[in-house]
Design an enzyme around this catalytic site. Structure first.
Site, short mmCIF file in Angstrom:
data_model
loop_
_atom_site.label_atom_id
_atom_site.label_comp_id
_atom_site.label_asym_id
_atom_site.label_seq_id
_atom_site.Cartn_x
_atom_site.Cartn_y
_atom_site.Cartn_z
N SER A 1 49.27 41.00 46.69
CA SER A 1 47.79 41.24 47.21
C SER A 1 47.89 41.64 48.65
O SER A 1 48.34 42.59 49.11
CB SER A 1 47.04 40.02 46.88
OG SER A 1 45.58 40.31 47.08
N ASP B 1 43.07 43.55 36.09
CA ASP B 1 42.91 43.01 37.44
C ASP B 1 41.41 43.46 37.76
O ASP B 1 41.44 44.60 37.81
CB ASP B 1 43.99 43.23 38.29
CG ASP B 1 43.94 42.82 39.80
OD1 ASP B 1 42.77 42.27 39.97
OD2 ASP B 1 44.85 42.73 40.29
N HIS C 1 44.37 39.32 38.47
CA HIS C 1 45.08 39.37 40.00
C HIS C 1 45.85 38.00 40.23
O HIS C 1 46.75 38.21 41.11
CB HIS C 1 43.91 39.12 40.97
CG HIS C 1 44.03 39.66 42.40
ND1 HIS C 1 44.43 41.24 42.49
CD2 HIS C 1 44.30 39.27 43.55
CE1 HIS C 1 44.74 41.29 43.57
NE2 HIS C 1 44.70 40.26 44.42
C1 MLT Z 1 43.21 43.14 50.30
O1 MLT Z 1 44.28 43.73 50.97
O2 MLT Z 1 42.33 42.92 51.08
C2 MLT Z 1 43.40 42.62 48.77
O3 MLT Z 1 44.29 43.27 48.20
C3 MLT Z 1 42.72 42.10 48.05
C4 MLT Z 1 42.77 40.68 48.66
O4 MLT Z 1 43.64 40.01 49.73
O5 MLT Z 1 42.04 39.71 48.33
#
Ligand code: MLT
Length: 212
Positions: free
Chosen positions: A113, A163, A194
């Protein structure tokens, strides 16, 4: 803070480093998601047996949750901060290689993420720092424009088909952007949202064997 973290915080990031168990093994740079820390992804080190592990904690706080760069809203990134933090993380990897004595030419990022997004930013903005990257639930961190060349860099994207945060179009845009820069990109779709699934780890393990 334990002794190892206290000793290593002066490289710019609180982090955990575990030396390689096999000579010549790569170093996995583990990059956690929003609200995680340097301990979160340590079990993933086992996907590359014998590899060294370098796992920093993101330096940006969002309501007390560590991240690797600032965002303005969900999925809306502060691009200037992305650039600045990608530079800081790249410098950290180089400094950590000298400090902990691992080969700086054999660093493979593994990010989830927000951690995947900073890994892509480092790939695109600081070519040569990462030999490759496994990106779980990754988005486009920024478009560096034409002219960026990362030929020879291997990238695995393992994203979820359902996701709610990362659309399939976003995944395809990231793959195209990395391919345009010359990276060798493999995309794997998981029947997932996710959250990570056992099938993410299986595909990463096989991919890592082909990169080392
Ligand atoms: C981000 O970089 O903000 C993401 O991919 C989503 C998250 O971290 O929740």
């Amino acid at each position: 803070m334990n002794a190892l973290q206290a000793m290593t915080a002066d490289l710019g990031y609180v982090h955990v480093f575990k030396p390689a168990q096999s000579p010549g093994a790569p170093t996995l740079l583990l990059l956690h998601g929003t609200g995680g820390d340097e301990h979160d992804l340590l079990p993933l080190g086992g996907l590359a047996p014998g590899a060294a592990v370098l796992s920093p904690r993101g330096n940006v706080l969002e309501n007390g949750m560590p991240r690797f760069f600032r965002r303005l809203a969900e999925g809306v990134f502060d691009v200037e901060d992305v650039k600045r933090r990608a530079g800081e993380l790249a410098d950290f990897v180089i400094a950590a290689a000298a400090h902990h004595k691992f080969d700086p030419s054999r660093v493979i990022a593994m990010g989830f993420s927000n951690g995947a997004n900073i890994a892509s930013a480092v790939l695109l903005l600081r070519p040569g720092v990462l030999k490759g990257a496994t990106l779980f639930r990754a988005m486009v961190p920024l478009d560096p424009g034409p002219g960026v060349q990362v030929a020879g860099t291997r990238v695995l994207i393992s994203n979820g088909r359902i996701d709610p945060i990362v659309s399939p179009e976003e995944t395809e845009r990231l793959a195209r952007l990395l391919q345009r820069a010359g990276a060798d990109v493999e995309v794997h779709w998981q029947p997932a949202g996710h959250q990570l699934m056992p099938s993410d780890f299986a595909v990463a393990k096989t991919w890592l064997q082909s990169v080392r």
